[in-house]
Design an enzyme around this catalytic site. Structure first.
Site, PDB file in Angstrom:
ATOM      1  N   GLU A  98      -3.797   7.495  -5.870  1.00  0.00           N
ATOM      2  CA  GLU A  98      -3.987   6.751  -7.115  1.00  0.00           C
ATOM      3  C   GLU A  98      -5.252   7.245  -7.824  1.00  0.00           C
ATOM      4  OE1 GLU A  98      -3.881   2.553  -6.278  1.00  0.00           O
ATOM      5  OE2 GLU A  98      -1.915   2.673  -5.302  1.00  0.00           O
ATOM      6  N   ARG A 143       0.843  -1.185   0.000  1.00  0.00           N
ATOM      7  CA  ARG A 143       0.000   0.000   0.000  1.00  0.00           C
ATOM      8  C   ARG A 143       0.883   1.241   0.000  1.00  0.00           C
ATOM      9  NH1 ARG A 143      -3.163  -2.808  -1.711  1.00  0.00           N
ATOM     10  NH2 ARG A 143      -5.242  -3.371  -0.990  1.00  0.00           N
ATOM     11  N   HIS A 192      -0.783  -0.163 -10.177  1.00  0.00           N
ATOM     12  CA  HIS A 192      -1.507  -1.042  -9.261  1.00  0.00           C
ATOM     13  C   HIS A 192      -2.047  -2.280  -9.985  1.00  0.00           C
ATOM     14  CE1 HIS A 192      -3.714  -0.900  -5.146  1.00  0.00           C
ATOM     15  NE2 HIS A 192      -3.458  -2.154  -5.492  1.00  0.00           N
TER      16      HIS A 192
END
Length: 287
Positions: free
Chosen positions: A226, A197, A245
Protein backbone atom coordinates in the site's frame (compact mmCIF):
# COMPACT_ATOMS: atom_id res chain seq x y z
CA UNK A 1 15.22 12.31 19.51
CA UNK A 2 14.76 12.18 23.26
CA UNK A 3 10.95 11.94 23.14
CA UNK A 4 8.85 10.27 25.81
CA UNK A 5 5.99 9.26 23.52
CA UNK A 6 5.36 8.45 19.86
CA UNK A 7 1.99 8.80 18.15
CA UNK A 8 2.01 6.90 14.84
CA UNK A 9 -0.26 5.46 12.16
CA UNK A 10 -0.19 2.23 10.16
CA UNK A 11 2.02 3.95 7.59
CA UNK A 12 4.98 4.39 9.94
CA UNK A 13 7.21 1.44 10.74
CA UNK A 14 8.35 1.59 14.36
CA UNK A 15 11.37 -0.69 14.73
CA UNK A 16 14.47 -0.86 16.91
CA UNK A 17 16.17 1.91 14.91
CA UNK A 18 13.32 4.31 15.66
CA UNK A 19 13.37 3.29 19.31
CA UNK A 20 17.14 3.88 19.41
CA UNK A 21 16.65 7.33 17.91
CA UNK A 22 14.00 8.16 20.50
CA UNK A 23 16.40 7.36 23.31
CA UNK A 24 15.97 5.94 26.78
CA UNK A 25 13.15 8.31 27.74
CA UNK A 26 10.64 6.66 25.40
CA UNK A 27 7.76 5.26 27.46
CA UNK A 28 4.88 4.75 25.03
CA UNK A 29 4.11 4.12 21.36
CA UNK A 30 0.48 4.95 20.67
CA UNK A 31 -0.81 3.91 17.26
CA UNK A 32 -3.77 5.55 15.56
CA UNK A 33 -5.06 2.15 14.43
CA UNK A 34 -6.35 -1.19 15.65
CA UNK A 35 -3.58 -3.09 13.85
CA UNK A 36 -0.07 -2.96 15.27
CA UNK A 37 1.98 -5.13 12.92
CA UNK A 38 3.96 -2.03 11.91
CA UNK A 39 5.42 -1.90 15.44
CA UNK A 40 8.05 -4.28 16.79
CA UNK A 41 6.06 -5.07 19.92
CA UNK A 42 8.54 -7.65 21.23
CA UNK A 43 11.37 -5.14 21.02
CA UNK A 44 9.25 -2.47 22.71
CA UNK A 45 8.39 -4.89 25.53
CA UNK A 46 12.05 -5.76 26.07
CA UNK A 47 12.76 -2.06 26.48
CA UNK A 48 9.85 -1.51 28.85
CA UNK A 49 7.94 0.61 26.33
CA UNK A 50 4.15 0.45 26.33
CA UNK A 51 2.40 -0.10 22.99
CA UNK A 52 -1.24 0.98 22.72
CA UNK A 53 -3.85 0.86 19.97
CA UNK A 54 -7.41 2.05 19.39
CA UNK A 55 -9.10 -1.22 20.31
CA UNK A 56 -12.28 -2.30 18.55
CA UNK A 57 -13.95 1.07 18.03
CA UNK A 58 -13.68 0.76 14.24
CA UNK A 59 -15.61 -2.51 14.10
CA UNK A 60 -18.96 -1.08 13.04
CA UNK A 61 -17.52 1.20 10.35
CA UNK A 62 -15.44 -1.64 8.89
CA UNK A 63 -18.44 -3.97 8.96
CA UNK A 64 -20.44 -1.34 7.04
CA UNK A 65 -17.72 -1.15 4.40
CA UNK A 66 -17.54 -4.93 4.17
CA UNK A 67 -21.22 -5.07 3.38
CA UNK A 68 -20.79 -2.25 0.89
CA UNK A 69 -18.32 -4.46 -0.97
CA UNK A 70 -20.65 -7.46 -0.81
CA UNK A 71 -23.54 -5.46 -2.24
CA UNK A 72 -21.37 -3.61 -4.74
CA UNK A 73 -19.96 -6.83 -6.14
CA UNK A 74 -23.22 -8.75 -6.23
CA UNK A 75 -25.18 -6.00 -8.00
CA UNK A 76 -22.38 -4.60 -10.19
CA UNK A 77 -22.79 -1.13 -8.68
CA UNK A 78 -19.42 0.27 -9.79
CA UNK A 79 -19.79 -1.13 -13.32
CA UNK A 80 -23.27 0.35 -13.63
CA UNK A 81 -22.08 3.74 -12.46
CA UNK A 82 -19.20 3.75 -14.96
CA UNK A 83 -21.59 2.64 -17.70
CA UNK A 84 -23.68 5.78 -17.21
CA UNK A 85 -20.78 8.18 -16.62
CA UNK A 86 -19.13 6.98 -19.85
CA UNK A 87 -22.42 7.58 -21.73
CA UNK A 88 -22.80 3.95 -22.79
CA UNK A 89 -26.46 3.61 -21.70
CA UNK A 90 -28.29 3.89 -25.01
CA UNK A 91 -31.27 1.51 -24.92
CA UNK A 92 -33.01 2.10 -21.59
CA UNK A 93 -34.14 -0.91 -19.54
CA UNK A 94 -33.22 -4.32 -20.94
CA UNK A 95 -33.67 -7.76 -19.32
CA UNK A 96 -30.02 -8.79 -19.23
CA UNK A 97 -28.31 -5.50 -18.42
CA UNK A 98 -25.77 -5.97 -15.58
CA UNK A 99 -27.29 -9.14 -14.19
CA UNK A 100 -25.97 -9.70 -10.69
CA UNK A 101 -26.48 -12.29 -7.97
CA UNK A 102 -28.66 -12.36 -4.86
CA UNK A 103 -27.31 -11.42 -1.47
CA UNK A 104 -30.63 -12.18 0.21
CA UNK A 105 -30.79 -15.83 1.20
CA UNK A 106 -27.23 -16.64 0.13
CA UNK A 107 -24.42 -18.11 2.26
CA UNK A 108 -21.90 -15.79 3.90
CA UNK A 109 -18.65 -17.31 5.11
CA UNK A 110 -16.68 -15.38 7.72
CA UNK A 111 -13.05 -16.19 8.39
CA UNK A 112 -12.36 -14.78 11.85
CA UNK A 113 -15.42 -14.12 14.00
CA UNK A 114 -14.00 -11.43 16.26
CA UNK A 115 -15.53 -7.99 16.77
CA UNK A 116 -15.63 -7.03 13.09
CA UNK A 117 -16.65 -10.49 11.89
CA UNK A 118 -19.46 -10.55 14.47
CA UNK A 119 -20.65 -7.12 13.34
CA UNK A 120 -20.77 -8.38 9.74
CA UNK A 121 -22.75 -11.47 10.87
CA UNK A 122 -25.33 -9.21 12.54
CA UNK A 123 -25.80 -7.29 9.29
CA UNK A 124 -26.18 -10.53 7.36
CA UNK A 125 -29.17 -11.45 9.52
CA UNK A 126 -31.17 -8.66 7.90
CA UNK A 127 -30.55 -10.24 4.51
CA UNK A 128 -31.64 -13.69 5.71
CA UNK A 129 -28.19 -15.03 4.87
CA UNK A 130 -26.96 -18.35 6.15
CA UNK A 131 -23.76 -17.49 8.03
CA UNK A 132 -20.97 -20.02 8.47
CA UNK A 133 -17.64 -19.23 10.07
CA UNK A 134 -14.20 -20.55 10.85
CA UNK A 135 -12.21 -19.32 13.81
CA UNK A 136 -9.08 -20.33 15.66
CA UNK A 137 -11.41 -21.47 18.43
CA UNK A 138 -15.09 -22.31 18.09
CA UNK A 139 -17.35 -19.89 19.94
CA UNK A 140 -19.74 -21.00 22.66
CA UNK A 141 -23.12 -22.35 21.61
CA UNK A 142 -24.85 -19.37 23.24
CA UNK A 143 -22.85 -16.87 21.17
CA UNK A 144 -23.39 -18.92 18.00
CA UNK A 145 -27.12 -18.92 18.67
CA UNK A 146 -27.15 -15.18 19.34
CA UNK A 147 -25.31 -14.43 16.09
CA UNK A 148 -27.13 -17.13 14.08
CA UNK A 149 -23.84 -18.64 12.89
CA UNK A 150 -22.55 -22.18 12.35
CA UNK A 151 -18.95 -23.30 12.84
CA UNK A 152 -17.33 -25.22 9.97
CA UNK A 153 -13.78 -26.27 9.18
CA UNK A 154 -11.66 -24.15 6.84
CA UNK A 155 -12.23 -26.25 3.72
CA UNK A 156 -15.99 -26.32 4.30
CA UNK A 157 -15.94 -22.54 4.62
CA UNK A 158 -14.17 -22.23 1.26
CA UNK A 159 -16.42 -24.74 -0.50
CA UNK A 160 -19.80 -23.46 0.72
CA UNK A 161 -19.53 -19.66 0.84
CA UNK A 162 -21.22 -17.51 -1.78
CA UNK A 163 -19.43 -14.56 -0.19
CA UNK A 164 -16.26 -15.19 1.81
CA UNK A 165 -15.24 -12.29 4.04
CA UNK A 166 -11.82 -12.15 5.73
CA UNK A 167 -11.60 -10.75 9.29
CA UNK A 168 -8.65 -12.48 10.97
CA UNK A 169 -5.73 -10.60 12.47
CA UNK A 170 -2.54 -10.82 10.47
CA UNK A 171 0.52 -12.65 11.77
CA UNK A 172 3.29 -14.74 10.21
CA UNK A 173 1.19 -17.89 10.56
CA UNK A 174 -1.50 -16.71 8.15
CA UNK A 175 0.73 -15.15 5.50
CA UNK A 176 -0.86 -16.08 2.14
CA UNK A 177 -3.43 -18.23 3.93
CA UNK A 178 -5.60 -17.78 0.85
CA UNK A 179 -3.55 -19.10 -2.08
CA UNK A 180 -4.09 -21.17 -5.22
CA UNK A 181 -5.37 -24.28 -3.43
CA UNK A 182 -7.87 -22.31 -1.38
CA UNK A 183 -9.13 -20.26 -4.33
CA UNK A 184 -9.70 -23.41 -6.39
CA UNK A 185 -11.81 -24.85 -3.57
CA UNK A 186 -14.22 -21.92 -3.70
CA UNK A 187 -17.33 -21.86 -5.87
CA UNK A 188 -16.90 -20.41 -9.35
CA UNK A 189 -19.85 -18.14 -8.50
CA UNK A 190 -18.41 -16.92 -5.19
CA UNK A 191 -16.91 -13.59 -4.19
CA UNK A 192 -13.92 -12.94 -1.93
CA UNK A 193 -13.93 -9.87 0.32
CA UNK A 194 -10.95 -8.65 2.35
CA UNK A 195 -11.09 -5.74 4.79
CA UNK A 196 -8.51 -7.25 7.15
CA UNK A 197 -4.88 -7.28 5.94
CA UNK A 198 -3.50 -7.68 2.44
CA UNK A 199 -0.81 -10.25 3.20
CA UNK A 200 -3.42 -12.85 4.13
CA UNK A 201 -4.15 -13.34 0.42
CA UNK A 202 -1.60 -14.12 -2.28
CA UNK A 203 -2.48 -11.41 -4.81
CA UNK A 204 -0.69 -13.13 -7.70
CA UNK A 205 -2.79 -16.24 -7.13
CA UNK A 206 -5.90 -14.10 -6.78
CA UNK A 207 -5.24 -12.37 -10.10
CA UNK A 208 -4.79 -15.75 -11.78
CA UNK A 209 -7.95 -17.02 -10.13
CA UNK A 210 -9.99 -14.04 -11.31
CA UNK A 211 -8.59 -14.25 -14.83
CA UNK A 212 -9.37 -17.98 -15.03
CA UNK A 213 -12.75 -17.61 -13.31
CA UNK A 214 -11.97 -19.80 -10.32
CA UNK A 215 -14.16 -17.28 -8.47
CA UNK A 216 -16.61 -14.65 -9.73
CA UNK A 217 -15.03 -11.56 -8.22
CA UNK A 218 -13.31 -9.86 -5.29
CA UNK A 219 -13.68 -6.74 -3.17
CA UNK A 220 -10.55 -5.46 -1.41
CA UNK A 221 -9.87 -2.58 0.96
CA UNK A 222 -6.35 -3.83 1.84
CA UNK A 223 -3.40 -4.99 -0.24
CA UNK A 224 0.00 -6.63 0.06
CA UNK A 225 1.62 -3.31 -0.85
CA UNK A 226 0.00 0.00 0.00
CA UNK A 227 -0.38 2.14 -1.98
CA UNK A 228 -1.03 -0.47 -4.65
CA UNK A 229 1.62 -0.56 -7.43
CA UNK A 230 0.47 1.15 -10.65
CA UNK A 231 1.44 -1.80 -12.87
CA UNK A 232 -0.29 -4.55 -10.92
CA UNK A 233 -2.65 -6.62 -13.11
CA UNK A 234 -5.37 -6.35 -10.48
CA UNK A 235 -6.09 -2.84 -11.76
CA UNK A 236 -7.05 -4.15 -15.19
CA UNK A 237 -9.65 -6.64 -14.02
CA UNK A 238 -13.36 -5.84 -14.31
CA UNK A 239 -14.67 -8.24 -11.67
CA UNK A 240 -13.15 -6.40 -8.70
CA UNK A 241 -13.86 -3.43 -6.45
CA UNK A 242 -10.69 -1.89 -5.01
CA UNK A 243 -10.71 0.66 -2.20
CA UNK A 244 -7.77 2.60 -0.63
CA UNK A 245 -7.85 1.16 2.93
CA UNK A 246 -10.85 3.17 4.14
CA UNK A 247 -12.47 0.61 6.44
CA UNK A 248 -12.62 3.00 9.41
CA UNK A 249 -12.97 6.16 7.33
CA UNK A 250 -16.04 7.76 8.80
CA UNK A 251 -15.94 11.10 10.58
CA UNK A 252 -17.39 9.57 13.74
CA UNK A 253 -14.97 6.63 13.86
CA UNK A 254 -11.83 8.63 13.06
CA UNK A 255 -12.77 11.18 15.74
CA UNK A 256 -13.08 8.36 18.27
CA UNK A 257 -9.77 6.86 17.15
CA UNK A 258 -8.05 10.24 17.52
CA UNK A 259 -9.37 10.66 21.02
CA UNK A 260 -8.43 7.13 22.11
CA UNK A 261 -4.91 7.38 20.66
CA UNK A 262 -4.36 10.68 22.51
CA UNK A 263 -5.80 9.38 25.79
CA UNK A 264 -3.62 6.25 25.60
CA UNK A 265 -0.53 8.42 25.15
CA UNK A 266 -1.48 10.88 27.87
CA UNK A 267 -2.40 8.20 30.39
CA UNK A 268 0.92 6.36 30.12
CA UNK A 269 2.85 9.62 30.51
CA UNK A 270 0.67 10.41 33.54
CA UNK A 271 1.31 6.97 35.09
CA UNK A 272 -2.28 5.87 34.44
CA UNK A 273 -3.61 2.81 32.66
CA UNK A 274 -4.26 3.29 28.91
CA UNK A 275 -7.62 2.44 27.39
CA UNK A 276 -6.12 -0.27 25.14
CA UNK A 277 -2.77 -1.91 25.82
CA UNK A 278 -1.15 -4.24 23.27
CA UNK A 279 1.77 -5.66 25.26
CA UNK A 280 -0.19 -6.68 28.34
CA UNK A 281 2.77 -8.72 29.64
CA UNK A 282 4.57 -5.45 30.30
CA UNK A 283 1.77 -4.30 32.54
CA UNK A 284 2.16 -7.49 34.59
CA UNK A 285 5.94 -7.07 34.79
CA UNK A 286 5.65 -3.49 35.94
CA UNK A 287 3.01 -4.03 38.61
Amino acid sequence: KDVEGILCTLSEKIDSDIMDAAGTNLKVISTFSTGFEHIDVDEATKRGIYVTNTGDILSEATADLTFSLILGLSRKVVEGHSFIINKKWKNGWTPNLFLGTNVYGSTLGILGLGNIGSAVAKRAKGFKMKVIYNNRHQLSKSIEKKLHVTFVNFDELLENSDYLSIHINYDKNNFHLIDTRQLKKMKKTSFLINTSRGNIINENSLIKGLQNKWIAGAGFDVFEKEPIPNKIKLLKLKNVILLPHIGSATVQTRNKMSKVAAINLHNILSNKKPLYLVNKDLEILKN
